[in-house]
Scaffold this motif. Structure first.
Motif, PDB file in Angstrom:
ATOM      1  N   LYS A   1     -36.215 -12.331 -23.378  1.00  0.00           N
ATOM      2  CA  LYS A   1     -37.152 -12.605 -22.287  1.00  0.00           C
ATOM      3  C   LYS A   1     -38.568 -12.204 -22.683  1.00  0.00           C
ATOM      4  O   LYS A   1     -39.524 -12.937 -22.427  1.00  0.00           O
ATOM      5  N   ALA A   2     -38.704 -11.032 -23.276  1.00  0.00           N
ATOM      6  CA  ALA A   2     -40.028 -10.569 -23.700  1.00  0.00           C
ATOM      7  C   ALA A   2     -40.624 -11.526 -24.722  1.00  0.00           C
ATOM      8  O   ALA A   2     -41.803 -11.906 -24.616  1.00  0.00           O
ATOM      9  N   ALA A   3     -39.829 -11.948 -25.688  1.00  0.00           N
ATOM     10  CA  ALA A   3     -40.327 -12.861 -26.719  1.00  0.00           C
ATOM     11  C   ALA A   3     -40.767 -14.193 -26.116  1.00  0.00           C
ATOM     12  O   ALA A   3     -41.824 -14.725 -26.474  1.00  0.00           O
TER      13      ALA A   3
ATOM     14  N   LEU B   1     -40.037  -5.832 -22.398  1.00  0.00           N
ATOM     15  CA  LEU B   1     -39.974  -5.091 -23.659  1.00  0.00           C
ATOM     16  C   LEU B   1     -39.453  -3.680 -23.411  1.00  0.00           C
ATOM     17  O   LEU B   1     -38.575  -3.201 -24.140  1.00  0.00           O
ATOM     18  N   GLU B   2     -39.952  -3.028 -22.377  1.00  0.00           N
ATOM     19  CA  GLU B   2     -39.500  -1.679 -22.052  1.00  0.00           C
ATOM     20  C   GLU B   2     -38.050  -1.668 -21.581  1.00  0.00           C
ATOM     21  O   GLU B   2     -37.346  -0.685 -21.769  1.00  0.00           O
ATOM     22  N   LYS B   3     -37.605  -2.755 -20.961  1.00  0.00           N
ATOM     23  CA  LYS B   3     -36.216  -2.856 -20.510  1.00  0.00           C
ATOM     24  C   LYS B   3     -35.287  -3.295 -21.646  1.00  0.00           C
ATOM     25  O   LYS B   3     -34.093  -3.452 -21.442  1.00  0.00           O
ATOM     26  N   GLU B   4     -35.854  -3.484 -22.828  1.00  0.00           N
ATOM     27  CA  GLU B   4     -35.139  -3.928 -24.022  1.00  0.00           C
ATOM     28  C   GLU B   4     -34.481  -5.292 -23.824  1.00  0.00           C
ATOM     29  O   GLU B   4     -33.410  -5.570 -24.358  1.00  0.00           O
TER      30      GLU B   4
ATOM     31  N   ARG C   1     -40.092  -5.706 -33.979  1.00  0.00           N
ATOM     32  CA  ARG C   1     -39.905  -4.375 -34.570  1.00  0.00           C
ATOM     33  C   ARG C   1     -38.870  -3.574 -33.778  1.00  0.00           C
ATOM     34  O   ARG C   1     -37.934  -3.009 -34.347  1.00  0.00           O
ATOM     35  N   ARG C   2     -39.028  -3.553 -32.458  1.00  0.00           N
ATOM     36  CA  ARG C   2     -38.101  -2.773 -31.630  1.00  0.00           C
ATOM     37  C   ARG C   2     -36.687  -3.348 -31.661  1.00  0.00           C
ATOM     38  O   ARG C   2     -35.712  -2.599 -31.671  1.00  0.00           O
TER      39      ARG C   2
ATOM     40  N   VAL D   1     -31.139  -2.743 -33.512  1.00  0.00           N
ATOM     41  CA  VAL D   1     -29.959  -3.365 -34.114  1.00  0.00           C
ATOM     42  C   VAL D   1     -29.532  -2.653 -35.388  1.00  0.00           C
ATOM     43  O   VAL D   1     -28.339  -2.458 -35.616  1.00  0.00           O
ATOM     44  N   PHE D   2     -30.478  -2.273 -36.206  1.00  0.00           N
ATOM     45  CA  PHE D   2     -30.147  -1.705 -37.526  1.00  0.00           C
ATOM     46  C   PHE D   2     -30.275  -0.200 -37.599  1.00  0.00           C
ATOM     47  O   PHE D   2     -30.170   0.384 -38.659  1.00  0.00           O
ATOM     48  N   HIS D   3     -30.438   0.466 -36.494  1.00  0.00           N
ATOM     49  CA  HIS D   3     -30.593   1.922 -36.515  1.00  0.00           C
ATOM     50  C   HIS D   3     -29.278   2.613 -36.315  1.00  0.00           C
ATOM     51  O   HIS D   3     -28.293   2.384 -35.933  1.00  0.00           O
TER      52      HIS D   3
END
Length: 73
Positions: free
Chosen positions: A32-34, A25-28, A65-66, A71-73
């Motif tokens: 994999k995180a999911a 998650l921290e590595k975005e 959320r992240r 993606v949309f920011h």
């Protein structure tokens, strides 16, 4: 991890997976995180620990959320 699996300690394996998922998650690395959090979720369901279940669900939501924020920011 192997030791916890051998002892069939589902809660401990789930906790280890959650820690690993946090790294991704921290590595975005969202996919994999999911995947790891989904695996942890399946194990936590077997342990019947409600607190651990809530944490796992919160982590799964955090991935989403992240990802959407990035993606949309």
């Amino acid at each position: 991890l192997k030791n916890a699996e051998d002892r069939r300690n589902f809660e401990l394996v789930g906790d280890i997976l959650k820690d690993l998922g946090r790294v991704y998650l921290e590595k975005e690395e969202w996919t994999k995180a999911a995947k790891i959090f989904n695996g942890a979720y399946a194990l936590v369901l077997k342990s019947s620990n409600q607190r651990s279940l809530q944490i796992t669900l919160a982590l799964m939501a955090e991935v989403e959320r992240r990802f959407l924020e990035k993606v949309f920011h």
